[in-house]
Design a protein around this motif. Sequence first.
Motif, PDB file in Angstrom:
ATOM      1  N   ASP A  55      68.129  47.163  50.288  1.00 20.44           N
ATOM      2  CA  ASP A  55      68.100  48.120  48.987  1.00 20.44           C
ATOM      3  C   ASP A  55      69.454  47.957  48.314  1.00 20.44           C
ATOM      4  O   ASP A  55      70.009  48.779  46.824  1.00 20.44           O
ATOM      5  N   GLU A  56      70.509  46.751  49.381  1.00 24.70           N
ATOM      6  CA  GLU A  56      71.952  47.749  48.597  1.00 24.70           C
ATOM      7  C   GLU A  56      72.394  46.175  48.287  1.00 24.70           C
ATOM      8  O   GLU A  56      73.021  45.828  47.945  1.00 24.70           O
ATOM      9  N   GLY A  57      71.024  45.472  47.844  1.00 24.25           N
ATOM     10  CA  GLY A  57      71.329  44.154  47.275  1.00 24.25           C
ATOM     11  C   GLY A  57      71.720  43.403  48.373  1.00 24.25           C
ATOM     12  O   GLY A  57      72.284  41.652  47.327  1.00 24.25           O
ATOM     13  N   LYS A  58      71.325  43.242  49.385  1.00 23.67           N
ATOM     14  CA  LYS A  58      72.532  42.286  50.270  1.00 23.67           C
ATOM     15  C   LYS A  58      71.003  41.758  51.416  1.00 23.67           C
ATOM     16  O   LYS A  58      70.317  41.746  51.501  1.00 23.67           O
ATOM     17  N   ARG A  59      71.122  40.479  51.236  1.00 25.75           N
ATOM     18  CA  ARG A  59      70.158  39.466  51.283  1.00 25.75           C
ATOM     19  C   ARG A  59      70.166  39.543  53.068  1.00 25.75           C
ATOM     20  O   ARG A  59      71.188  38.986  53.803  1.00 25.75           O
ATOM     21  N   ARG A  60      68.394  39.920  53.775  1.00 32.51           N
ATOM     22  CA  ARG A  60      68.934  39.533  54.968  1.00 32.51           C
ATOM     23  C   ARG A  60      68.108  38.763  55.529  1.00 32.51           C
ATOM     24  O   ARG A  60      66.836  38.840  54.930  1.00 32.51           O
ATOM     25  N   GLU A  61      67.970  38.507  57.365  1.00 28.54           N
ATOM     26  CA  GLU A  61      67.404  37.722  57.738  1.00 28.54           C
ATOM     27  C   GLU A  61      67.012  37.984  59.255  1.00 28.54           C
ATOM     28  O   GLU A  61      68.278  38.528  59.588  1.00 28.54           O
ATOM     29  N   GLU A  62      65.837  38.182  59.172  1.00 29.22           N
ATOM     30  CA  GLU A  62      65.327  38.954  61.006  1.00 29.22           C
ATOM     31  C   GLU A  62      64.511  37.199  61.732  1.00 29.22           C
ATOM     32  O   GLU A  62      63.547  37.233  60.632  1.00 29.22           O
ATOM     33  N   GLN A  63      64.572  38.335  62.797  1.00 25.99           N
ATOM     34  CA  GLN A  63      63.673  36.980  63.605  1.00 25.99           C
ATOM     35  C   GLN A  63      63.314  36.972  64.510  1.00 25.99           C
ATOM     36  O   GLN A  63      63.946  37.427  65.404  1.00 25.99           O
ATOM     37  N   GLY A  64      62.219  36.899  64.978  1.00 28.08           N
ATOM     38  CA  GLY A  64      61.892  37.372  66.460  1.00 28.08           C
ATOM     39  C   GLY A  64      60.472  37.304  67.100  1.00 28.08           C
ATOM     40  O   GLY A  64      59.364  36.323  65.946  1.00 28.08           O
ATOM     41  N   GLU A  65      60.347  37.726  67.864  1.00 23.87           N
ATOM     42  CA  GLU A  65      58.683  37.719  68.392  1.00 23.87           C
ATOM     43  C   GLU A  65      58.419  38.710  68.929  1.00 23.87           C
ATOM     44  O   GLU A  65      58.966  39.883  68.977  1.00 23.87           O
ATOM     45  N   GLY A  66      56.832  38.871  68.930  1.00 25.89           N
ATOM     46  CA  GLY A  66      55.935  39.529  68.867  1.00 25.89           C
ATOM     47  C   GLY A  66      54.654  39.906  69.107  1.00 25.89           C
ATOM     48  O   GLY A  66      54.247  39.051  69.813  1.00 25.89           O
ATOM     49  N   ARG A  67      54.045  41.161  68.589  1.00 29.21           N
ATOM     50  CA  ARG A  67      52.634  40.954  69.259  1.00 29.21           C
ATOM     51  C   ARG A  67      51.912  41.185  67.490  1.00 29.21           C
ATOM     52  O   ARG A  67      52.320  42.082  66.967  1.00 29.21           O
ATOM     53  N   LEU A  68      50.582  40.786  66.879  1.00 23.46           N
ATOM     54  CA  LEU A  68      49.928  40.965  65.838  1.00 23.46           C
ATOM     55  C   LEU A  68      48.563  41.545  66.121  1.00 23.46           C
ATOM     56  O   LEU A  68      47.875  41.334  67.245  1.00 23.46           O
ATOM     57  N   GLN A  69      48.738  42.923  66.045  1.00 19.32           N
ATOM     58  CA  GLN A  69      46.921  43.347  66.321  1.00 19.32           C
ATOM     59  C   GLN A  69      46.130  43.882  64.517  1.00 19.32           C
ATOM     60  O   GLN A  69      46.898  44.549  64.294  1.00 19.32           O
ATOM     61  N   ILE A  70      45.056  43.569  65.206  1.00 18.38           N
ATOM     62  CA  ILE A  70      44.375  43.844  64.098  1.00 18.38           C
ATOM     63  C   ILE A  70      42.816  44.247  63.898  1.00 18.38           C
ATOM     64  O   ILE A  70      42.426  44.127  65.015  1.00 18.38           O
ATOM     65  N   ILE A  71      42.287  45.990  64.041  1.00 20.19           N
ATOM     66  CA  ILE A  71      41.105  46.550  64.021  1.00 20.19           C
ATOM     67  C   ILE A  71      40.900  46.553  62.364  1.00 20.19           C
ATOM     68  O   ILE A  71      41.105  47.128  61.592  1.00 20.19           O
ATOM     69  N   GLN A  72      40.139  45.571  61.952  1.00 23.87           N
ATOM     70  CA  GLN A  72      39.685  45.529  60.041  1.00 23.87           C
ATOM     71  C   GLN A  72      38.603  46.817  59.887  1.00 23.87           C
ATOM     72  O   GLN A  72      37.889  47.226  60.749  1.00 23.87           O
ATOM     73  N   PRO A  73      38.249  47.644  58.797  1.00 25.22           N
ATOM     74  CA  PRO A  73      39.179  46.914  57.598  1.00 25.22           C
ATOM     75  C   PRO A  73      40.857  46.689  57.618  1.00 25.22           C
ATOM     76  O   PRO A  73      41.617  46.449  55.985  1.00 25.22           O
ATOM     77  N   ASP A  74      41.355  48.805  58.500  1.00 28.80           N
ATOM     78  CA  ASP A  74      42.670  48.809  57.534  1.00 28.80           C
ATOM     79  C   ASP A  74      43.895  48.673  58.929  1.00 28.80           C
ATOM     80  O   ASP A  74      44.364  49.802  58.232  1.00 28.80           O
ATOM     81  N   ARG A  75      43.089  48.497  59.945  1.00 27.04           N
ATOM     82  CA  ARG A  75      44.668  48.892  60.567  1.00 27.04           C
ATOM     83  C   ARG A  75      45.227  47.692  61.033  1.00 27.04           C
ATOM     84  O   ARG A  75      44.355  46.512  61.746  1.00 27.04           O
TER      85      ARG A  75
END
Length: 280
Positions: A55-75
């Motif tokens: 929001d301040e107009g600065k280019r940001r880059e993030e990288q990391g590891e984690g977990r993706l969890q999904i319960i369809q249709p909307d979580r």
Amino acid sequence: MLGGCNPVQVDDGPPIFNTGANVTYDQAVAEYNANTRALGHFWANAVVRMAFVDDEGKRREEQGEGRLQIIQPDRVALNIGKLGQTYVWLGCDADRYWWLDMTGDKHIGFTGRHEGYQRSRAQRFGVVVPPLDLITVLGIAPLPTRGAIQTSSDGRLLGLTSLLRDGRGRQRVWIDRRNALPVQIELFDGQGAVQLVADLSEHQTVSVRGVGNSPRVASRVRIAHQASGSMFILDLSEMEDGKDRIRPEAFNLGTLLRQMRVEELYDLDTPRPDSGPARR
């Protein structure tokens, strides 16, 4: 938009749709949805790379590891961190989406309602991929039974166009006619402008208990936000249904705010950029 497609996934099996045959939307969707049928629950390890303008107009880059969890249709729940420490958590439930940022001295969060995303300040704060849309651009959500079909100029791909399930725009899913797997997914807003383009590649089988013919999902998803030039790349591994791993609290904003010790939560649907944090 097909110029940026990844190479079509090589498949040693016989083609599902012969290149010389006319294929109807119903036939193509039936094959596509057969692959998504067992993916109501989805869990995977993830390596995440993000590049965006804050929001301040600065280019940001993030990288990391984690977990993706999904319960369809909307979580959806995706945590990103390093060395076991979570720095970013993004997710949603049936009503709201959120982005929790623990990278600074003060832990802050942003939230908004799904129906207000296009009018919100979400993109100014780096939320350029709505968490709910992750389900769509991963190619694991079933497609509607009504839509239109087209063929790419080289005949390799079939484009399936339909309304998004919430009715706010359209989606076009380009599938390899040899295996009905998605190689590119485009999301359009209500005016027909491209919002997100996802390239999908390196499809791998997903471990699902009780299913003989395991579904296949792209293990690399490269999502581009057209307006801002932001990029969101997911590399997924150890994909499974996750029914023993996924917990309801991963999709509960109140629980997450306490666990992540979020001090301020901002309502992205509030029009004034200088408004204070929302009540938790």
